[in-house]
Design an enzyme around this catalytic site. Structure first.
Site, PDB file in Angstrom:
ATOM      1  N   ASP A   1       0.835  -1.202   0.000  1.00 52.05           N
ATOM      2  CA  ASP A   1       0.000   0.000   0.000  1.00 52.05           C
ATOM      3  C   ASP A   1       0.869   1.252   0.000  1.00 52.05           C
ATOM      4  OD1 ASP A   1      -2.027   1.821   0.178  1.00 52.05           O
ATOM      5  OD2 ASP A   1      -2.372   1.518   2.331  1.00 52.05           O
TER       6      ASP A   1
ATOM      7  N   LYS B   1       1.444   7.966   0.652  1.00 54.00           N
ATOM      8  CA  LYS B   1       1.865   7.968   2.048  1.00 54.00           C
ATOM      9  C   LYS B   1       3.238   8.643   2.189  1.00 54.00           C
ATOM     10  CE  LYS B   1      -0.306   3.544   3.329  1.00 54.00           C
ATOM     11  NZ  LYS B   1      -1.143   4.004   4.443  1.00 54.00           N
TER      12      LYS B   1
ATOM     13  N   ASP C   1       0.067  -5.031   4.766  1.00 56.97           N
ATOM     14  CA  ASP C   1      -1.323  -4.626   4.565  1.00 56.97           C
ATOM     15  C   ASP C   1      -2.190  -5.745   3.995  1.00 56.97           C
ATOM     16  OD1 ASP C   1      -2.943  -2.528   5.233  1.00 56.97           O
ATOM     17  OD2 ASP C   1      -2.828  -1.538   3.293  1.00 56.97           O
TER      18      ASP C   1
ATOM     19  N   ASP D   1      -5.905   6.506  -0.222  1.00 61.67           N
ATOM     20  CA  ASP D   1      -5.228   5.731   0.821  1.00 61.67           C
ATOM     21  C   ASP D   1      -6.221   5.083   1.779  1.00 61.67           C
ATOM     22  OD1 ASP D   1      -3.052   4.653   2.146  1.00 61.67           O
ATOM     23  OD2 ASP D   1      -2.791   6.381   3.462  1.00 61.67           O
TER      24      ASP D   1
ATOM     25  N   GLU E   1      -8.149   2.629   0.983  1.00 59.21           N
ATOM     26  CA  GLU E   1      -8.463   1.631  -0.049  1.00 59.21           C
ATOM     27  C   GLU E   1      -8.961   0.310   0.518  1.00 59.21           C
ATOM     28  OE1 GLU E   1      -5.213  -0.110   1.722  1.00 59.21           O
ATOM     29  OE2 GLU E   1      -5.456   2.000   1.226  1.00 59.21           O
TER      30      GLU E   1
ATOM     31  N   ARG F   1     -11.203  -0.488   2.711  1.00 56.46           N
ATOM     32  CA  ARG F   1     -12.663  -0.620   2.783  1.00 56.46           C
ATOM     33  C   ARG F   1     -13.270  -0.818   1.399  1.00 56.46           C
ATOM     34  NH1 ARG F   1     -12.804   4.985   5.806  1.00 56.46           N
ATOM     35  NH2 ARG F   1     -10.774   4.116   6.354  1.00 56.46           N
TER      36      ARG F   1
END
Length: 493
Positions: free
Chosen positions: A264, A271, A282, A341, A343, A345
């Protein structure tokens, strides 16, 4: 490390190191020597000192009769229950033996109960794990250590069953932790899907793998939206274990939905660089889901268990989703992606819909989802949400027995309005800094199938550690696997 069982003073063989696990004014076992007049005063010395709070260390070593006696106190650390202290003491005993390159050591458990014996086994397996896939040199003082648990004769058969079961569970936990620890470039969605396919065949599971074309065709656009910026496209894997006996009155079907973002970057909402290497973890939710369904199959649990792995790489590219883009989710609702970011969900929305398609009665989704839950609960406790009070309580009690802590957070409907969007049905994040873990759970609730009992586990703080913690070395912890299996056992009843 190999764990074997012996019976106290009957078939016990000499070991260079004897371990007695002690607490307060009692011990879980006596040393394996017929000359108790030599050994017992040493144990009494430690127990007396412990009761007077003289000792500053967790253990004391004594040399006598040509052997070493390790008297290890159960740690008195705040916040840990007795069984968790026992895991720590067992792990310390293994470290003491391995640091001395001993090929064999014995833990006396002739005064221990069955649950205590299981817990010692777990502590040994936890402490043994060491991810060395990318190390060019073997560890110093490496030796194939044998841990001998010496039990009462009447406990031998039950302990053998426990050892078989615990070894199986921790075999799957090793896989889980290995997958999480592997760098993102070496475990992309397609590679992880093939691992799942292979393990599914090995354990007799039915396996469905959807590639990027099938995801688009069938409308699983949460995964597609997150993964389309990468040249390593997304996958969704559905695995089914049918363990319920034919004609069973118990119709429970547990489905584990795992967030599997193999790396991620944050996408366009990039990030910060500091700490981004940790984002290989992740996909811990998907790793836990895969390990859970495979373990249920190997243990032959009499309940139907499925897993849905939502696999994507969140990476900026020419095709990456842009902030403000809108997509239609599999259940027909439209979502505006305010922050790329957030992502996890989005990919879980597809997995939750799939859980409904396969008619799951109980759904648990597992995700390293929010920084908010780490700020709220820290690294020792996972955030728990549930739409059914009884199901939430079952998970908490199962976690307590497994040494995995959960704290239930509210599904506060008042915050649902924060997700409203003027152009889409709702957005994936709010414009407020508060209650981030709760609003993420409220977003997921929009995709839970009607009638299903559902729980969301936010394991952002518990799935991975960057420094030594309890019996864990830095890296993946395997958090949640034991709780999942206990939940499945309870649902089968």
């Amino acid at each position: 490390m190999k764990i074997t069982l012996e019976t106290f003073e009957k078939d016990a063989k000499p070991s260079p190191l004897y371990v007695v696990l002690a607490e307060k004014e009692s011990a879980l076992g006596a040393p394996l020597s017929r000359n108790k007049a030599v050994w017992q005063p040493l144990i009494d010395k430690v127990l007396e000192a412990q009761s007077k709070k003289i000792l500053n260390r967790d253990s004391e070593l004594f040399q006598t009769e040509g052997r070493i006696l390790l008297v290890s106190q159960l740690p008195k650390k705040k916040g840990l229950n007795r069984l968790e202290s026992l895991r720590l003491a067992a792990g310390s005993a293994l470290e003491a033996a391995m640091s001395r390159s001993l090929p064999r050591f014995s833990i006396a458990l002739n005064h221990a109960g069955i649950e205590e014996i299981r817990t010692v086994m777990e502590g040994l397996f936890y402490a043994e794990y060491d991810f060395r896939k990318y190390k060019s040199e073997p560890p110093k003082n490496s030796v194939d250590t044998e841990a001998v648990l010496v039990v009462k004769p009447q406990d031998r058969k039950a302990a053998e069953t426990l050892l078989e079961e615990t070894s199986a569970v921790f075999g799957h936990m090793k896989n889980l932790r290995d997958w999480v620890n592997i760098p993102g470039s070496d475990l992309d969605p397609a590679a992880f899907a093939e691992i799942a396919r292979g393990l599914g065949r090995k354990h007799g599971l039915s396996v469905t793998v959807r590639d990027e074309k099938q995801l688009q065709k069938e409308g699983f656009l949460g995964l597609w939206t997150v993964g389309k910026g990468s040249d390593r496209p997304p996958r969704m894997v559905t695995l089914k274990y049918e363990g319920a006996p034919k004609g069973s009155k118990n119709k429970s079907h547990l489905c584990i939905v795992g967030k599997g973002v193999t790396f991620d970057t944050g996408g366009i909402s990039l990030k910060p660089g500091a700490g981004m290497a940790e984002m290989k973890c992740d996909m811990a939710g998907a790793a836990t889901a895969l390990a859970g369904v495979c373990a249920a199959a190997e243990l032959k649990l009499p309940i139907n268990v499925s897993a849905v792995l939502c696999l994507a790489e969140n990476r900026p590219g020419n095709s990456a989703v842009l902030p403000g883009d809108i997509f239609k989710a599999r259940n027909g609702k439209t979502v505006m992606v305010d922050n790329t970011d957030a992502e996890g969900r989005l990919v879980l929305s597809d997995g939750l819909f799939e859980a409904g398609t396969i008619k799951a009665t109980h759904i648990i989704d597992i995700a390293t989802l929010t920084g908010a839950v780490i700020r709220a609960l820290g690294p020792s406790i996972a955030g728990l949400f549930a739409n059914d009070r009884e199901f939430g309580s079952l998970i908490q009690s199962s976690g307590a027995g497994a040494g995995e802590k959960f704290w239930e957070l509210p599904m506060e409907e008042e915050y649902r309005d924060w997700l409203e969007d003027p152009t889409a049905d709702f957005r994936n994040v709010t414009n407020k800094p508060e209650a981030g873990a709760i609003t993420a759970a409220l977003f997921l609730a929009e995709f839970v199938p009607a009638g299903a009992k559902w729980s969301h586990w936010d394991v952002a703080g518990t799935a991975f550690t960057t420094s030594p913690w309890k019996y864990f070395k830095p890296g993946a912890t395997g958090f949640g696997l034991k709780t999942l299996l206990e939940v499945a056992r309870q649902l089968e009843a």
